[in-house]
Design a protein around this motif. Structure first.
Motif, mmCIF file in Angstrom:
data_model
loop_
_atom_site.group_PDB
_atom_site.id
_atom_site.type_symbol
_atom_site.label_atom_id
_atom_site.label_comp_id
_atom_site.label_asym_id
_atom_site.label_seq_id
_atom_site.Cartn_x
_atom_site.Cartn_y
_atom_site.Cartn_z
ATOM 1 N N ILE A 85 -6.118 7.964 -5.803
ATOM 2 C CA ILE A 85 -4.803 7.419 -5.472
ATOM 3 C C ILE A 85 -4.358 7.933 -4.110
ATOM 4 C CG2 ILE A 85 -2.375 7.341 -6.154
ATOM 5 C CD1 ILE A 85 -3.294 7.578 -9.066
ATOM 6 N N GLY A 86 -4.546 9.245 -3.891
ATOM 7 C CA GLY A 86 -4.140 9.839 -2.628
ATOM 8 C C GLY A 86 -4.882 9.238 -1.448
ATOM 9 N N GLY A 143 -5.638 6.327 -1.041
ATOM 10 C CA GLY A 143 -5.094 5.016 -0.717
ATOM 11 C C GLY A 143 -3.999 5.064 0.343
ATOM 12 N N PHE A 180 -5.754 1.991 -12.709
ATOM 13 C CA PHE A 180 -4.614 2.092 -11.803
ATOM 14 C C PHE A 180 -4.938 2.985 -10.605
ATOM 15 C CE2 PHE A 180 -0.474 3.623 -10.340
ATOM 16 C CZ PHE A 180 0.217 2.428 -10.224
ATOM 17 N N GLY A 207 -4.410 2.073 -6.754
ATOM 18 C CA GLY A 207 -3.752 2.947 -5.790
ATOM 19 C C GLY A 207 -4.619 3.220 -4.582
ATOM 20 N N GLU A 208 -5.938 3.355 -4.807
ATOM 21 C CA GLU A 208 -6.848 3.650 -3.701
ATOM 22 C C GLU A 208 -7.053 2.415 -2.816
ATOM 23 O OE1 GLU A 208 -10.831 4.618 -4.835
ATOM 24 O OE2 GLU A 208 -11.358 5.429 -2.863
ATOM 25 N N GLY A 230 -3.139 0.882 -2.007
ATOM 26 C CA GLY A 230 -2.159 1.824 -1.490
ATOM 27 C C GLY A 230 -0.865 1.868 -2.285
ATOM 28 N N LEU A 231 0.136 2.535 -1.703
ATOM 29 C CA LEU A 231 1.434 2.659 -2.360
ATOM 30 C C LEU A 231 2.045 1.283 -2.585
ATOM 31 C CD1 LEU A 231 3.664 4.618 -3.323
ATOM 32 C CD2 LEU A 231 4.625 4.493 -1.027
ATOM 33 N N ALA A 288 0.371 -0.278 -5.633
ATOM 34 C CA ALA A 288 0.701 0.448 -6.853
ATOM 35 C C ALA A 288 2.142 0.187 -7.267
ATOM 36 C CB ALA A 288 0.470 1.950 -6.635
#
Lengths: 560, 392
Positions: B259-260, B262, B288, B292-293, B296-297, B300
């Motif tokens: 996720i980060g 992303g 999910f 996110g990756e 991105g934000l 998501a």
């Protein structure tokens, strides 16, 4: 209303999750991204091709190919008997150790075969055997394209393409490539990710190509002629060298026995030696040319000087006889030319004693005996040429006809090159040029003159003696070739085994040149411990003939 | 009037309204915004399953779209069933509620029987054979919602009492939760409890009562967690997954890394690196993280917002429902989807203990998709109906 409150609760959770996402993706995003990159970055070694070895015309003798090795993950093998059967179809019978390893369910790694040919690797891949994997090697698979040819010269490499013997060993630093490093994105199991970024940290540097002075055709002819003679006389071993006397280049260097570098482990050490440089022997009569050169160059003896022709001579309590392979005396006295032509040991001893130890030893050293030639071949043995202070009362007399000294075949061939080229001692060459991997010549070795051994006049007189050997002496008619003029000297040396002369063990040799005027080639042939005959004229000279004729035709000189 | 007589009168009025004939409802157009939100989530799901599963699909089946194709087939099957659930008269569910609950309990018992239920990843969750396999725990969510909706519709304000109102309804809830825990499937079991409590809350149950019941049931649950070091580590790992990133924290750490990575705009659709076997369950429970990756934000948040839009429209439908059964059916169906979605997102962002629940509409999985589509169909089914009086 409770339903609305429920929605606001969900909205609050949604906002909290939004904050969490913002925290992870924006506030900590960079840090996490670099951690993820570090996790999936893998540095792999890159294959660097080892340089090829070619002959003087660029024909490849040995080269390297990218290679793969096969290993098993016995833990993952689903059908053990089926896998073993499939592997045996490709690799032949597997060793009991391998079979046992494949059955071991707890084992995670076992080499099945290292550096297999590309076709075999493809066949294996197509079989899709569970638990059988291929791995790209960072060093290549060395392939000797010409098998046994020039094998003792080229040598061989180990599993990691490290030169272990021969030129592969001595030129290892040039031939060896430097493997590079590449960082790439890989998956959890170390396999590259498609579309992943790759960074070459250090590019692979392929090794340099080495061009030898060897002429493949002459090499082949030399090996064939030598092995024919060795086989005919059931000899122990043999050595033959073809040199260009004007440049010192070794055009062919053959040894019997030899080996196959592709299967070097199946041969023993003795088969893999380059006897032309690693072994010394007593040269016998061919060494009389050193005595003659010393005599003429010092002007203590002229072409007209005459010596009593005796059958035996006592020197320092030691009786010297003419050897069996020499020709009988016909006159009461003889010239230096007669002594050489008929190969009279007593005569040579008389010459030696007339010129004295100092003059003789000085010529030996000047002629390059007693030191290494510094050719690029490994394990070169220095000649054993003791200084006068170590001599016994009879040493000078016996050394004059080649007894009591030990030299390498290459030293001997180099000396005859000096006779052929008018008196210049050349540095022998086996490497002609070093080429870039692209093929561009990086360095070309020029001919190198070590020193002048004797005057051109003496050289031409010595050649005249050698011609006499072939025309009317011990080399008549064995070393005569129809249509070409030859010159040379026969030799029969006693073999020393464990420090003492072995009775009945001889090294029969012939060193010659062709054509007599302005020689193109110096050809050295030696056969050790022949059975049936041990005369240089009978055992070694026929090989000289074959090589000399082939060499002249190869050079485009038609017989007259 | 005394308080008791007021209650009696209200109850009489309420029961009179509940027993009104079907004829008193008319059809209205379906809620398009709710439908659009669901369609968008399902669409994102198909695309992201294809992206997230491609590496695994290729490695295992030599076909990058293996999982995406299967999910598409489930979608077609799910839409067919959902259409039926949408067109039927939802009041029939009220009568069938006890039988549906009994069926669910039976199948949850069956799944625990060796050779009937079978084991995947150490949990005995599936029943059936070949293409007809399903997870009884997924359908248990629907049957408990239908059952509670039926019960709460009849119960009215009695829900505000503990002994006669709330407590009897908790018995089937905990029975089902315990059976699901036995599989073991802590995630779905806790969802059952959360959905049920959401419905109780919407029905007007008193907060002290709900808290008391939770406190009463907490000790055995906490004991069960603390007794097993594995469970303890797993439950509390979300507080600091970096303490043990190779073992208990592995899933969460890999999820956070994905996720980060992303950032704000993502690494691009299809460009996930985590899906190459770093991130476990990358196309099911942790899909999910891949969203996110890759997106991105922005991507998501779009998913979070779509679930909130869905929740908002569903609450609107519930408030406008022609009867109390419809109201509770809509609230329960919405809770099934949105609570599960937020639990899933909470897990992958390290905001909630690790409980393996899929992300509705998006994670790969046939039973889950079909159940969620049926839940949507129930909401839209109720939304089609308006009281005649309201329209007049």
């Amino acid at each position: 209303m409770r339903a609305k409150v429920f929605f606001y609760c969900l909205l609050a959770i949604g906002l909290y999750l939004t904050w969490r996402l913002y925290d992870v993706q924006v506030l900590q995003g960079k840090k996490l991204a670099s951690m993820a990159l570090a996790q999936r970055s893998d540095t792999v070694e890159l294959f660097a091709r080892r340089g090829s070895i070619t002959d003087r015309d660029g024909n490849v003798l040995v080269r390297s190919l990218p290679s793969e090795s096969v290993y098993a993950v016995p833990h993952d093998i689903t059908d053990v008997p089926g896998t073993i059967a499939a592997l045996q179809k490709i690799f032949g019978k597997l060793s009991p150790d391998t079979v046992a390893a494949l059955h071991d369910k707890k084992l995670w790694f076992y080499w099945i075969a290292r550096k297999i040919p590309a076709e075999t690797a493809d066949r294996l891949r197509d079989m899709h055997l569970a638990g059988v994997q291929l791995k790209q090697e960072t060093t290549g698979r060395r392939v000797d394209m010409v098998g046994k040819m020039a094998s003792t010269l080229i040598g061989f490499v180990g599993t990691d393409e490290n030169g272990l013997d021969g030129l592969e060993y001595s030129l290892d630093s040039l031939l060896r490539g430097r493997s590079g490093r590449e960082t790439l994105e890989t998956d959890e199991f170390g396999r590259p990710i498609p579309f992943g970024h790759e960074t070459i940290v250090k590019p692979a540097v392929p090794g340099l190509n080495v061009q030898l002075t060897i002429d493949s055709y002459l090499q082949y002819v030399t090996e064939e002629a030598l092995s024919t003679q060795v086989a005919k006389y059931h000899a122990l071993d043999g050595t033959a060298i073809v040199m260009d006397p004007w440049t010192g280049e070794v055009l062919a260097m053959a040894n019997v026995p030899d080996f196959d570098p592709n299967r070097f482990w199946k041969f023993n050490d003795a088969d893999r030696r380059d006897r032309a440089v690693t072994d010394v022997y007593e040269p016998g009569s061919t060494y009389k040319l050193v005595t003659a050169a010393a005599a003429l160059e010092s002007r203590k003896v002229t072409l007209q000087s005459r010596f009593p022709a005796l059958d035996a001579l006592e020197v320092g309590g030691h009786v010297i006889h003419n050897a069996e392979d020499g020709m009988p005396n016909t006159n009461p006295t003889e010239t230096l030319e007669d002594i050489i032509a008929y190969s009279h040991n007593v005569g040579a001893a008389e010459v030696g004693m007339r010129i004295g130890a100092k003059t003789f030893y000085a010529m030996e050293r000047k002629a390059g005996f007693g030191s290494v030639t510094d050719i690029e071949l490994p394990g070169e043995s220095p000649d054993i040429v003791p200084p006068p202070k170590d001599w016994s009362a009879s040493s000078l007399a016996t050394m004059s006809f080649g007894q009591g000294v030990s030299v390498t075949p290459l030293s001997m061939a180099r000396y005859y090159c000096a006779i052929a080229n008018g008196g210049l001692l050349m540095r022998p060459r086996i490497v002609r040029a070093i080429d870039e991997p692209s093929g561009q010549v990086l360095y070309h070795y020029p001919p190198e003159v070590e020193r002048r051994v004797f005057s051109p006049k003496v050289a031409s007189e010595l050649r005249q003696f050698l011609r006499a050997v072939v025309v009317r002496g011990t080399g008549d008619p064995a070393a005569q070739i129809k249509g070409y003029t030859t010159a040379g000297k026969t030799g029969t040396g006693q073999m020393v085994i464990n420090g003492v002369y072995a009775p009945g063990w001889y090294a029969a040799s012939f060193i010659g040149m062709v054509p007599y005027h302005h020689p193109r080639y110096v050809i050295y042939v030696k056969v050790e411990h022949p059975i049936g005959s041990y005369y240089g004229s009978e055992v070694a000279a026929p090989a000289f003939d074959t090589i000399a004729r082939a060499a002249m035709l190869h050079a485009g000189v038609l017989p007259k | 009037m005394s308080q008791r007589s007021v209650a009696r009168a209200e109850r009489a009025r309420f029961e009179a309204r509940e027993s009104q004939p079907v004829r008193s409802y008319v059809s209205t157009p379906p809620d398009t915004m709710l439908f659009a939100a669901v369609a968008a989530l399902v669409g994102i799901g198909l695309v992201m399953i294809f992206s997230a599963s491609s590496a695994t699909a290729y490695a295992e089946h030599n076909d990058v779209a293996y999982y995406a194709k299967r999910q598409f087939v489930w979608l077609v099957v799910g839409l067919a069933i959902a259409f039926f659930a949408y067109r039927m008269d939802y009041h029939k569910l009220k009568a069938a509620a006890p039988y549906l609950l009994a069926g669910s309990v039976l199948s949850l018992v069956l799944v625990l029987v060796p050779h009937v239920g079978y084991v995947v990843n150490g949990a005995r969750r599936w029943i059936g054979f070949s293409a007809l396999e399903f997870q009884p725990s997924e359908f248990a969510k629907l049957s408990i919602v239908i059952y509670l909706a039926a019960m709460l519709a009849n119960r009215g304000d009695r829900i505000r009492t503990l002994v006669k109102g709330l407590f009897p309804l908790c018995i089937p809830v905990f029975l089902i939760a315990v059976l699901i825990m036995k599989e073991p499937d802590m995630g779905t079991a806790s969802l059952i409890v959360m959905i049920s409590f959401a419905m109780f809350f919407a029905a007007g149950a008193r907060l002290p009562h709900l808290a008391a019941i939770l406190l009463a049931t907490a000790p055995p649950a906490i004991l069960a967690i603390i007794a097993s070091p594995y469970q303890r580590a797993r439950v509390f790992v979300f507080l600091n997954p970096w303490k043990d990133p190779e073992n208990t924290g592995f899933h969460i750490v890999q999820s956070l890394l994905a996720i980060g990575s992303g950032g704000l705009f993502g690494v691009g659709l299809g460009a996930s690196r985590a899906k190459y076997f770093y991130l476990p369950e990358q196309y099911t429970d942790f899909i999910f993280s891949v969203i996110g990756e890759e997106l991105g934000l922005i991507g998501a948040l779009a998913v979070v917002v779509l679930f909130l839009v869905f929740a908002y429209r569903a609450v609107k439908v519930a408030i406008a429902a022609p009867d109390r059964f419809g109201f509770f059916l809509v609230i329960g169906s919405m809770a099934v989807i949105v609570i599960q979605a937020f639990v899933n997102i909470g897990v992958v962002t390290s905001s909630w203990p690790v409980t393996g629940v899929p992300l509705p509409f998006i994670s790969f999985g046939g039973s889950s998709l079909i159940v969620n589509l049926i839940a949507v169909a129930f909401i839209m089914n109720v939304g089609r109906h308006r009281r005649v009086r309201d329209l007049a």
